[in-house]
Design an enzyme around this catalytic site. Structure first.
Site, PDB file in Angstrom:
ATOM      1  N   TYR A 115      57.306  44.410  46.415  1.00 24.95           N
ATOM      2  CA  TYR A 115      56.052  44.723  45.970  1.00 24.95           C
ATOM      3  C   TYR A 115      55.954  45.792  47.417  1.00 24.95           C
ATOM      4  O   TYR A 115      55.642  46.905  46.694  1.00 24.95           O
ATOM      5  CB  TYR A 115      55.001  43.810  45.868  1.00 24.95           C
ATOM      6  CG  TYR A 115      53.317  43.847  46.054  1.00 24.95           C
ATOM      7  CD1 TYR A 115      53.445  44.452  44.846  1.00 24.95           C
ATOM      8  CD2 TYR A 115      52.367  43.749  47.241  1.00 24.95           C
ATOM      9  CE1 TYR A 115      51.572  45.107  44.599  1.00 24.95           C
ATOM     10  CE2 TYR A 115      51.566  44.626  46.863  1.00 24.95           C
ATOM     11  CZ  TYR A 115      51.427  44.560  46.338  1.00 24.95           C
ATOM     12  OH  TYR A 115      49.767  44.996  45.971  1.00 24.95           O
TER      13      TYR A 115
ATOM     14  N   THR B 154      47.426  49.569  48.052  1.00 24.34           N
ATOM     15  CA  THR B 154      47.166  48.249  49.513  1.00 24.34           C
ATOM     16  C   THR B 154      47.829  48.729  50.604  1.00 24.34           C
ATOM     17  O   THR B 154      48.339  48.988  51.310  1.00 24.34           O
ATOM     18  CB  THR B 154      48.529  46.922  48.721  1.00 24.34           C
ATOM     19  OG1 THR B 154      48.067  45.777  49.727  1.00 24.34           O
ATOM     20  CG2 THR B 154      49.808  47.921  48.902  1.00 24.34           C
ATOM     21  N   ASP B 155      46.581  47.565  51.645  1.00 29.24           N
ATOM     22  CA  ASP B 155      46.691  47.661  52.758  1.00 29.24           C
ATOM     23  C   ASP B 155      48.685  47.112  53.089  1.00 29.24           C
ATOM     24  O   ASP B 155      48.801  47.709  54.254  1.00 29.24           O
ATOM     25  CB  ASP B 155      45.801  46.780  53.508  1.00 29.24           C
ATOM     26  CG  ASP B 155      46.220  45.586  53.627  1.00 29.24           C
ATOM     27  OD1 ASP B 155      46.918  44.810  52.327  1.00 29.24           O
ATOM     28  OD2 ASP B 155      44.881  44.316  53.662  1.00 29.24           O
ATOM     29  N   GLU B 156      49.142  46.524  52.467  1.00 28.69           N
ATOM     30  CA  GLU B 156      50.550  45.877  52.827  1.00 28.69           C
ATOM     31  C   GLU B 156      51.281  46.981  53.261  1.00 28.69           C
ATOM     32  O   GLU B 156      52.424  46.940  53.288  1.00 28.69           O
ATOM     33  CB  GLU B 156      50.667  45.044  51.469  1.00 28.69           C
ATOM     34  CG  GLU B 156      50.429  43.907  51.319  1.00 28.69           C
ATOM     35  CD  GLU B 156      51.279  42.802  50.657  1.00 28.69           C
ATOM     36  OE1 GLU B 156      51.941  42.838  50.376  1.00 28.69           O
ATOM     37  OE2 GLU B 156      50.105  41.556  49.941  1.00 28.69           O
TER      38      GLU B 156
ATOM     39  N   LYS C 263      54.874  49.843  46.679  1.00 21.16           N
ATOM     40  CA  LYS C 263      53.786  50.327  46.677  1.00 21.16           C
ATOM     41  C   LYS C 263      53.393  51.473  47.767  1.00 21.16           C
ATOM     42  O   LYS C 263      53.247  52.972  46.639  1.00 21.16           O
ATOM     43  CB  LYS C 263      52.540  49.657  46.859  1.00 21.16           C
ATOM     44  CG  LYS C 263      52.518  48.116  45.502  1.00 21.16           C
ATOM     45  CD  LYS C 263      51.577  48.789  44.648  1.00 21.16           C
ATOM     46  CE  LYS C 263      50.228  49.898  44.387  1.00 21.16           C
ATOM     47  NZ  LYS C 263      50.073  49.785  43.456  1.00 21.16           N
TER      48      LYS C 263
HETATM   49  P1  NAD Z   1      46.675  42.347  38.466  1.00 22.85           P
HETATM   50  O1  NAD Z   1      48.170  41.801  38.033  1.00 22.85           O
HETATM   51  O2  NAD Z   1      45.459  41.644  37.850  1.00 22.85           O
HETATM   52  O3  NAD Z   1      46.710  43.094  37.381  1.00 22.85           O
HETATM   53  C1  NAD Z   1      47.775  44.337  36.970  1.00 22.85           C
HETATM   54  C2  NAD Z   1      46.966  44.729  35.532  1.00 22.85           C
HETATM   55  O4  NAD Z   1      48.504  45.845  35.018  1.00 22.85           O
HETATM   56  C3  NAD Z   1      47.517  43.698  34.123  1.00 22.85           C
HETATM   57  O5  NAD Z   1      46.539  43.781  33.121  1.00 22.85           O
HETATM   58  C4  NAD Z   1      48.553  44.182  33.796  1.00 22.85           C
HETATM   59  O6  NAD Z   1      48.651  44.005  32.130  1.00 22.85           O
HETATM   60  C5  NAD Z   1      48.825  45.927  34.046  1.00 22.85           C
HETATM   61  N1  NAD Z   1      50.236  46.348  34.412  1.00 22.85           N
HETATM   62  C6  NAD Z   1      50.844  46.030  34.668  1.00 22.85           C
HETATM   63  N2  NAD Z   1      52.732  46.480  34.240  1.00 22.85           N
HETATM   64  C7  NAD Z   1      51.778  47.301  33.625  1.00 22.85           C
HETATM   65  C8  NAD Z   1      52.635  48.616  32.454  1.00 22.85           C
HETATM   66  N3  NAD Z   1      53.818  49.271  32.995  1.00 22.85           N
HETATM   67  N4  NAD Z   1      51.509  49.751  31.897  1.00 22.85           N
HETATM   68  C9  NAD Z   1      50.297  49.153  32.135  1.00 22.85           C
HETATM   69  N5  NAD Z   1      49.931  47.717  32.466  1.00 22.85           N
HETATM   70  C10 NAD Z   1      50.882  47.509  32.913  1.00 22.85           C
HETATM   71  O7  NAD Z   1      46.759  42.832  39.805  1.00 22.85           O
HETATM   72  P2  NAD Z   1      45.082  43.338  40.343  1.00 22.85           P
HETATM   73  O8  NAD Z   1      44.998  42.248  41.004  1.00 22.85           O
HETATM   74  O9  NAD Z   1      44.014  43.471  39.474  1.00 22.85           O
HETATM   75  O10 NAD Z   1      45.928  44.272  41.317  1.00 22.85           O
HETATM   76  C11 NAD Z   1      45.360  46.198  40.536  1.00 22.85           C
HETATM   77  C12 NAD Z   1      46.052  47.025  41.314  1.00 22.85           C
HETATM   78  O11 NAD Z   1      45.232  47.027  42.708  1.00 22.85           O
HETATM   79  C13 NAD Z   1      47.269  47.314  41.733  1.00 22.85           C
HETATM   80  O12 NAD Z   1      47.491  48.676  41.598  1.00 22.85           O
HETATM   81  C14 NAD Z   1      47.672  46.649  43.253  1.00 22.85           C
HETATM   82  O13 NAD Z   1      48.700  46.779  43.690  1.00 22.85           O
HETATM   83  C15 NAD Z   1      46.414  47.070  44.005  1.00 22.85           C
HETATM   84  N6  NAD Z   1      45.775  46.064  45.282  1.00 22.85           N
HETATM   85  C16 NAD Z   1      45.795  44.635  44.932  1.00 22.85           C
HETATM   86  C17 NAD Z   1      45.096  43.708  45.375  1.00 22.85           C
HETATM   87  C18 NAD Z   1      44.469  42.531  45.175  1.00 22.85           C
HETATM   88  O14 NAD Z   1      43.879  41.180  46.453  1.00 22.85           O
HETATM   89  N7  NAD Z   1      44.851  42.398  44.092  1.00 22.85           N
HETATM   90  C19 NAD Z   1      44.392  44.582  46.490  1.00 22.85           C
HETATM   91  C20 NAD Z   1      44.858  45.811  47.159  1.00 22.85           C
HETATM   92  C21 NAD Z   1      45.627  46.311  45.845  1.00 22.85           C
HETATM   93  O1  DAU Z   2      47.123  42.340  51.387  1.00 17.88           O
HETATM   94  C1  DAU Z   2      46.370  42.730  49.949  1.00 17.88           C
HETATM   95  C2  DAU Z   2      47.873  42.613  48.738  1.00 17.88           C
HETATM   96  O2  DAU Z   2      47.092  41.032  48.078  1.00 17.88           O
HETATM   97  C3  DAU Z   2      47.833  42.971  47.544  1.00 17.88           C
HETATM   98  O3  DAU Z   2      48.415  44.426  47.387  1.00 17.88           O
HETATM   99  C4  DAU Z   2      48.158  42.205  46.095  1.00 17.88           C
HETATM  100  O4  DAU Z   2      49.023  42.729  45.310  1.00 17.88           O
HETATM  101  C5  DAU Z   2      47.670  40.591  45.892  1.00 17.88           C
HETATM  102  O5  DAU Z   2      48.482  40.069  45.680  1.00 17.88           O
HETATM  103  C6  DAU Z   2      47.441  40.456  47.451  1.00 17.88           C
HETATM  104  O6  DAU Z   2      48.487  39.919  48.493  1.00 17.88           O
HETATM  105  P1  DAU Z   2      49.071  38.652  48.992  1.00 17.88           P
HETATM  106  O7  DAU Z   2      50.158  38.064  48.526  1.00 17.88           O
HETATM  107  O8  DAU Z   2      48.108  38.256  50.242  1.00 17.88           O
HETATM  108  O9  DAU Z   2      47.603  37.309  47.883  1.00 17.88           O
HETATM  109  P2  DAU Z   2      48.648  35.768  47.804  1.00 17.88           P
HETATM  110  O10 DAU Z   2      47.142  35.656  47.118  1.00 17.88           O
HETATM  111  O11 DAU Z   2      49.374  35.537  46.553  1.00 17.88           O
HETATM  112  O12 DAU Z   2      48.328  35.214  49.571  1.00 17.88           O
HETATM  113  C7  DAU Z   2      47.537  35.255  50.535  1.00 17.88           C
HETATM  114  C8  DAU Z   2      48.031  34.446  51.330  1.00 17.88           C
HETATM  115  O13 DAU Z   2      48.206  33.076  50.735  1.00 17.88           O
HETATM  116  C9  DAU Z   2      48.958  35.131  52.216  1.00 17.88           C
HETATM  117  O14 DAU Z   2      49.046  35.062  53.041  1.00 17.88           O
HETATM  118  C10 DAU Z   2      50.148  34.103  51.083  1.00 17.88           C
HETATM  119  C11 DAU Z   2      49.220  32.505  51.247  1.00 17.88           C
HETATM  120  N1  DAU Z   2      49.515  31.831  50.011  1.00 17.88           N
HETATM  121  C12 DAU Z   2      49.649  32.469  48.884  1.00 17.88           C
HETATM  122  C13 DAU Z   2      49.509  31.018  47.510  1.00 17.88           C
HETATM  123  C14 DAU Z   2      49.552  31.429  46.159  1.00 17.88           C
HETATM  124  C15 DAU Z   2      49.964  29.898  50.318  1.00 17.88           C
HETATM  125  O15 DAU Z   2      49.599  30.439  51.932  1.00 17.88           O
HETATM  126  N2  DAU Z   2      49.809  29.611  49.445  1.00 17.88           N
HETATM  127  C16 DAU Z   2      49.467  30.189  47.977  1.00 17.88           C
HETATM  128  O16 DAU Z   2      50.015  29.610  47.104  1.00 17.88           O
END
Ligand code: NAD
Ligand code: DAU
Length: 357
Positions: free
Chosen positions: A158, A133-135, A162
């Site tokens: 989180y 992630t960019d975080e 990561k």
């Molecule tokens: P998600 O939460 O939707 O999915 C995570 C999956 O991992 C689920 O299916 C869960 O059952 C599985 N999982 C969790 N713990 C596990 C374990 N111990 N063993 C096996 N499986 C397990 O997440 P996502 O949004 O699809 O993110 C996927 C990856 O991308 C993550 O590594 C996250 O950090 C990264 N990422 C996500 C975003 C985003 O915006 N969603 C952005 C940047 C990076």
């Molecule tokens: O930047 C990459 C990340 O993006 C990933 O690594 C994470 O897995 C993914 O969950 C996501 O993280 P964020 O915290 O940015 O996503 P979220 O959708 O929870 O929130 C997006 C933005 O919106 C953040 O600034 C918080 C805000 N927010 C979120 C929720 C759930 C609100 O204002 N209201 C809300 O109810």
């Protein structure tokens, strides 16, 4: 590459990636999806793939922290590549309870790396791709973008977990020569997104006439990336990326949170007008916006410089935010059964029935 282990393939991005590999990238080998099916994992995301690609798409319910299971799977399937998505992914949950984040994101990544190192025994024709992630880079001021060389500065449990996993992946490359790549991407959105995250939460709350919670002043900035574009980037890095390298992936779509929420309201007014929705009781979707207490330690701004990925591998995002948001809203409107299952916990009952061990 004949056989790929995908971890966390029942989640949001992982399930989109498996679909992309089988349907769009023309992958002809076998994909094994190892997923623990936490609250965020939903095998229903891929039930059609299971039928269509019987034998080539294999689901295994299990934990990436389970060394014995990993060893068995590596022995049985002789993986040529690992694409590692499995993680606890929600920042808010990491604030309420970091333990699972440390377990899965750090220990789980270590278990995978160590098993791969032993099973591959110095092979160079293999690949371990870690999805991050960019975080990990922390928070930006008004200007600038994260580059691959930006120092790590994680600020939530989180992002710290990561960041730790990224360091382990690179350590396995430098120390043991494991052929690894890492991609660090910005906020994804699109189909199958679990409705705890901002975009699906707002879409579904709006349709039910519930408040649309905006944290703090709503002026935090995220760089939104359509999930299909992210999957294409990962595929490219997996096939053509240089080992030992990190690639940033971004959507070139920086938006204030409040504008994202207003954009969703506008898309909903076009596709499912509030006037025809009895849950709105005469209100407009926009009137549901509610400012709430801010997230502790809330990062202010993320923005990604993806010029390395463009220069080296020719990737760029293809979906604009406006188009991606229209498509995403349309997908949630077209899939009420998926929404109902995810929201009601019905899929959990289905899971227990289908994946009893
Ligand atoms: P998600 O939460 O939707 O999915 C995570 C999956 O991992 C689920 O299916 C869960 O059952 C599985 N999982 C969790 N713990 C596990 C374990 N111990 N063993 C096996 N499986 C397990 O997440 P996502 O949004 O699809 O993110 C996927 C990856 O991308 C993550 O590594 C996250 O950090 C990264 N990422 C996500 C975003 C985003 O915006 N969603 C952005 C940047 C990076
Ligand atoms: O930047 C990459 C990340 O993006 C990933 O690594 C994470 O897995 C993914 O969950 C996501 O993280 P964020 O915290 O940015 O996503 P979220 O959708 O929870 O929130 C997006 C933005 O919106 C953040 O600034 C918080 C805000 N927010 C979120 C929720 C759930 C609100 O204002 N209201 C809300 O109810």
């Amino acid at each position: 590459m004949n056989t790929i282990l995908v971890t966390g393939g029942a989640g949001f991005i992982g399930s989109n990636f498996i679909r992309y590999a089988l349907e769009d990238a023309g992958f002809k080998g076998r994909l094994v999806n190892l997923d623990k099916l936490t609250y965020a994992g939903n095998p229903e995301n891929l039930s059609d793939m299971q039928k269509k690609y019987k034998g080539r798409y294999v689901f295994v319910k299990g934990d990436i922290c389970d060394f014995k299971l990993l060893e068995r799977l590596f022995k049985k399937h002789r993986f040529d590549a690992v694409v590692h998505f499995a993680a606890e992914s929600h920042v808010d949950r990491s604030i309420f309870g970091p333990k699972d984040f440390i377990e899965t994101n750090i220990h789980g990544t270590f278990a995978l790396l160590e098993t791969a190192r032993q099973a591959w025994a110095g092979r160079k024709d293999v690949r371990f791709h870690h999805v991050s992630t960019d975080e990990v880079y922390g928070s930006l001021g008004r200007t600038g973008k994260f580059k691959e060389t930006t120092p790590y500065d994680p600020r939530s449990p989180y992002s710290a977990s990561k960041a730790s996993s990224d360091h382990l992946v690179m350590a396995y490359h430098h120390t043991y020569g494991l052929p690894v790549t890492i991609s660090n991407c910005s906020n994804n959105y699109g189909p199958y997104h679990f409705p705890e995250k901002l975009i699906p939460l707002v879409i579904l709350n709006a349709l039910e006439g519930k408040p649309l919670p905006v944290y703090g002043d709503g002026l935090q900035v995220r760089d939104w990336l359509y999930v299909g574009d992210h999957c294409a980037a990962i595929w490219r890095v997996l096939r053509k990326g240089r080992t030992g390298q990190t690639y940033n992936v971004g959507g070139a779509s920086e938006k204030y949170n409040i504008d994202v929420v207003k954009g969703i309201c506008a898309a909903l007014e076009r596709q499912a007008p509030s006037a025809a929705n009895p849950a709105l009781k005469g209100k407009k979707y926009l009137q549901l916006i509610t400012y709430v207490k801010d997230r502790p330690g809330h990062d202010r701004r993320y923005a990604i410089d993806f010029s390395k990925l463009r220069r080296e591998l020719g990737w760029r995002p293809s979906v604009t935010f406006k188009e991606g948001l229209e498509r995403t809203v349309a997908w949630y409107l077209a899939n009420p059964a998926w929404v109902k299952n995810v929201k009601s916990g019905e899929y959990r009952k289905w899971l227990n029935k289908n994946y009893r061990r």
